[in-house]
Design an enzyme around this catalytic site. Sequence first.
Site, PDB file in Angstrom:
ATOM      1  N   ALA A  26      -4.209 -14.333  -1.499  1.00  0.00           N
ATOM      2  CA  ALA A  26      -4.134 -14.257  -0.037  1.00  0.00           C
ATOM      3  C   ALA A  26      -4.871 -13.041   0.512  1.00  0.00           C
ATOM      4  CB  ALA A  26      -2.676 -14.240   0.407  1.00  0.00           C
ATOM      5  N   THR A  27      -4.953 -11.970  -0.263  1.00  0.00           N
ATOM      6  CA  THR A  27      -5.714 -10.808   0.202  1.00  0.00           C
ATOM      7  C   THR A  27      -7.167 -11.223   0.434  1.00  0.00           C
ATOM      8  OG1 THR A  27      -4.276  -9.251  -0.931  1.00  0.00           O
ATOM      9  CG2 THR A  27      -6.503  -8.474  -0.411  1.00  0.00           C
ATOM     10  N   ASN A  61       6.741 -10.908   5.575  1.00  0.00           N
ATOM     11  CA  ASN A  61       7.087 -10.657   4.170  1.00  0.00           C
ATOM     12  C   ASN A  61       8.211  -9.650   4.002  1.00  0.00           C
ATOM     13  OD1 ASN A  61       4.687  -9.254   5.227  1.00  0.00           O
ATOM     14  ND2 ASN A  61       4.856  -8.021   3.375  1.00  0.00           N
ATOM     15  N   SER A  76      -0.998 -17.983  -1.141  1.00  0.00           N
ATOM     16  CA  SER A  76      -1.215 -17.439  -2.478  1.00  0.00           C
ATOM     17  C   SER A  76      -0.364 -18.152  -3.529  1.00  0.00           C
ATOM     18  CB  SER A  76      -0.817 -15.965  -2.422  1.00  0.00           C
ATOM     19  OG  SER A  76      -1.022 -15.357  -3.658  1.00  0.00           O
ATOM     20  N   HIS A 112       0.965 -17.054  -6.407  1.00  0.00           N
ATOM     21  CA  HIS A 112       2.074 -16.393  -7.111  1.00  0.00           C
ATOM     22  C   HIS A 112       3.335 -16.232  -6.268  1.00  0.00           C
ATOM     23  CE1 HIS A 112       1.770 -12.076  -5.657  1.00  0.00           C
ATOM     24  NE2 HIS A 112       0.595 -12.509  -5.278  1.00  0.00           N
ATOM     25  N   CYS A 170       2.966  -4.079  -1.403  1.00  0.00           N
ATOM     26  CA  CYS A 170       1.580  -3.690  -1.119  1.00  0.00           C
ATOM     27  C   CYS A 170       1.481  -2.458  -0.236  1.00  0.00           C
ATOM     28  CB  CYS A 170       0.824  -4.845  -0.467  1.00  0.00           C
ATOM     29  SG  CYS A 170       0.766  -6.282  -1.508  1.00  0.00           S
TER      30      CYS A 170
HETATM   31  N1  PMP Z   1       0.106 -11.741   2.951  1.00  0.00           N
HETATM   32  C1  PMP Z   1       1.431 -11.656   2.777  1.00  0.00           C
HETATM   33  C2  PMP Z   1       2.334 -11.965   3.932  1.00  0.00           C
HETATM   34  C3  PMP Z   1       1.951 -11.285   1.548  1.00  0.00           C
HETATM   35  O1  PMP Z   1       3.270 -11.204   1.382  1.00  0.00           O
HETATM   36  C4  PMP Z   1       1.055 -11.006   0.475  1.00  0.00           C
HETATM   37  C5  PMP Z   1       1.574 -10.577  -0.897  1.00  0.00           C
HETATM   38  N2  PMP Z   1       2.437  -9.514  -0.872  1.00  0.00           N
HETATM   39  C6  PMP Z   1      -0.319 -11.103   0.699  1.00  0.00           C
HETATM   40  C7  PMP Z   1      -0.765 -11.493   1.953  1.00  0.00           C
HETATM   41  C8  PMP Z   1      -1.330 -10.832  -0.380  1.00  0.00           C
HETATM   42  O2  PMP Z   1      -1.272 -11.832  -1.333  1.00  0.00           O
HETATM   43  P1  PMP Z   1      -2.022 -11.710  -2.738  1.00  0.00           P
HETATM   44  O3  PMP Z   1      -1.090 -10.951  -3.617  1.00  0.00           O
HETATM   45  O4  PMP Z   1      -2.195 -13.126  -3.176  1.00  0.00           O
HETATM   46  O5  PMP Z   1      -3.295 -11.026  -2.514  1.00  0.00           O
END
Ligand code: PMP
Length: 374
Positions: A70-71, A152, A201, A203, A332
């Site tokens: 998702a990043t 999140n 994403s 995971h 994060c």
């Molecule tokens: N957006 C949200 C709302 C998330 O919770 C996360 C993961 N913590 C991400 C983006 C990033 O996802 P990824 O770990 O797949 O890069």
Amino acid sequence: MLYLDNSATTKVNKEVLEAMLPYLKEEFGNPSSKYYTLAENAKKAVETARQQVATLLRCESDEVIFTSGATESNNMILKGVTDYYTSAKSNHVITTTVEHSSVRETCRYLESKGFHVTYLDVDKYGRINIDNLEQRIKETPPILVSIIWGNNEIGSLNDMKSISEVCSKHGVFLHTDATQVVGKINVDLTQYHGINFLSCSGHKLQGPKGIGISFIRKHPDGYRTKLTPLLHGGGQEFDYRSGTLAVHNIVGIGKAAELAEKYQIEKAEYLTELENYLIDILYNKLDGNITINNDNKDKIPGILSIQLHGINNELFIKKVANVMAVSTGSACSSTKPSHVLSAIGLGIDRIRSTIRISLSADIQKEDLDIFKTL
Ligand code: PMP
């Protein structure tokens, strides 16, 4: 060890792992190669996974683009759309104060490149005000609106239906970071025509790490929506995202999407039961000295953000680290005080007493009795 940090990541489902393994062993072909069986098998596996994701999201399979997570999806959409559509008329982007760091920091980057970013305030549960959004759109029509669907840290869901309608009414592109909601609530993109782009994403839904989705809606006449690619190269993923496809991970997210499609409703009900059970335990254990930061409706099932009054969150999670995994908030941005909790109006003391518990449907109610003993 009781794992209660499922918003940070989830355990890969057994069926997902089994589906992936052949593509790490004998089925190692490159889906972009031609004619021979290994390549064709890999190609078929990718297209099956694309369809599984499309079925979960209720979109066309060729609107599903595989990324590394998702990043990357958030970066790809925010940078790609603003770069492609920037014009003398608009350099405006609208987002919120409670986005994940992958949207927030990308917006900061866009500001450094001369874009003007509006960060919409949120209410005490982290939701934006729709009239405020519409007002800002009317004042300075943006190139892109990017609004997180489900938070999140506190689990609140934005009113995506209204957001989608407002953006559609004013003809502006809408992106949503749906990383925490896909696989947990019904994301039926036929009901949200205003959403042009969506990120999620693998995971977070019991799939593997290193795989994500960018949904890119096609125009009603079938043409692809243009944006500047983040990665240039061999033209994979409809020229949006070059690079040899990670077939094993793609198969994994496809299987995870198929399982989510089957079980998400019953899991959501069970997660709500678990939440209520846990709140009762904490309330009794701490003689009522808790405050729940999240709303109890219109939220992501399984995410709780709770202030334990008089308890320092860092010390608490360290103390229990051998028996359970909980967090203070987003993995994060775990080194700074939460910008989300601060945006919903919590002072530093309340932020420092907040823990995030994110449940999974794989545990039993009795597992949560461990909180009685802490
Ligand atoms: N957006 C949200 C709302 C998330 O919770 C996360 C993961 N913590 C991400 C983006 C990033 O996802 P990824 O770990 O797949 O890069």
